[in-house]
Design a protein around this motif. Sequence first.
Motif, mmCIF file in Angstrom:
data_model
loop_
_atom_site.group_PDB
_atom_site.id
_atom_site.type_symbol
_atom_site.label_atom_id
_atom_site.label_comp_id
_atom_site.label_asym_id
_atom_site.label_seq_id
_atom_site.Cartn_x
_atom_site.Cartn_y
_atom_site.Cartn_z
ATOM 1 N N ASP A 119 55.998 13.483 -25.404
ATOM 2 C CA ASP A 119 56.148 12.090 -24.539
ATOM 3 C C ASP A 119 54.702 11.485 -25.051
ATOM 4 O O ASP A 119 54.668 10.256 -25.383
ATOM 5 C CB ASP A 119 56.366 12.094 -23.243
ATOM 6 C CG ASP A 119 57.633 12.830 -22.577
ATOM 7 O OD1 ASP A 119 58.615 12.644 -23.423
ATOM 8 O OD2 ASP A 119 57.706 13.280 -21.620
ATOM 9 N N ALA B 277 54.509 8.087 -27.352
ATOM 10 C CA ALA B 277 53.950 6.684 -26.675
ATOM 11 C C ALA B 277 52.958 6.158 -27.743
ATOM 12 O O ALA B 277 52.924 5.029 -27.927
ATOM 13 C CB ALA B 277 53.480 7.027 -25.387
ATOM 14 N N GLU C 198 53.207 2.663 -29.642
ATOM 15 C CA GLU C 198 52.008 1.931 -29.525
ATOM 16 C C GLU C 198 51.283 1.177 -30.778
ATOM 17 O O GLU C 198 50.717 0.279 -30.798
ATOM 18 C CB GLU C 198 51.094 2.284 -28.430
ATOM 19 C CG GLU C 198 51.486 2.334 -26.972
ATOM 20 C CD GLU C 198 50.677 2.961 -26.181
ATOM 21 O OE1 GLU C 198 49.506 3.326 -26.374
ATOM 22 O OE2 GLU C 198 51.050 3.284 -24.942
#
Length: 111
Positions: free
Chosen positions: A62, A66, A70
Amino acid sequence: MTLTSPSGFNLQPTHMLLLRCPKIKATLSKHAMLGFGNQYRTNDASAIAVFCADLEPSKRIDRIFAMERESGSREDGYLAVLRVASSFLTGESSTLSSNNTSGSSTHVSSF
């Protein structure tokens, strides 16, 4: 030798430590379940390579997802398969054989 190198989907499940400090090598030789001969070699070696493996890299998926999202440098297709493909790369897929056993091992090499 590189300081860091990529792995499949940037999981980096392995790390290597290069020990040169005599005090740390002495501590390692006492506590790493080595026989007498290997204790001597550990202390006598100019450097010791300690190889470490993350046995549960899926716990970081996870965070990696992310960070990749990003950064904006990955295509949607890459992000779409990241979680599924990484489960196959780590051997943690539910479709793999149930005979898969987890464990750890310790191996110390002297140079």
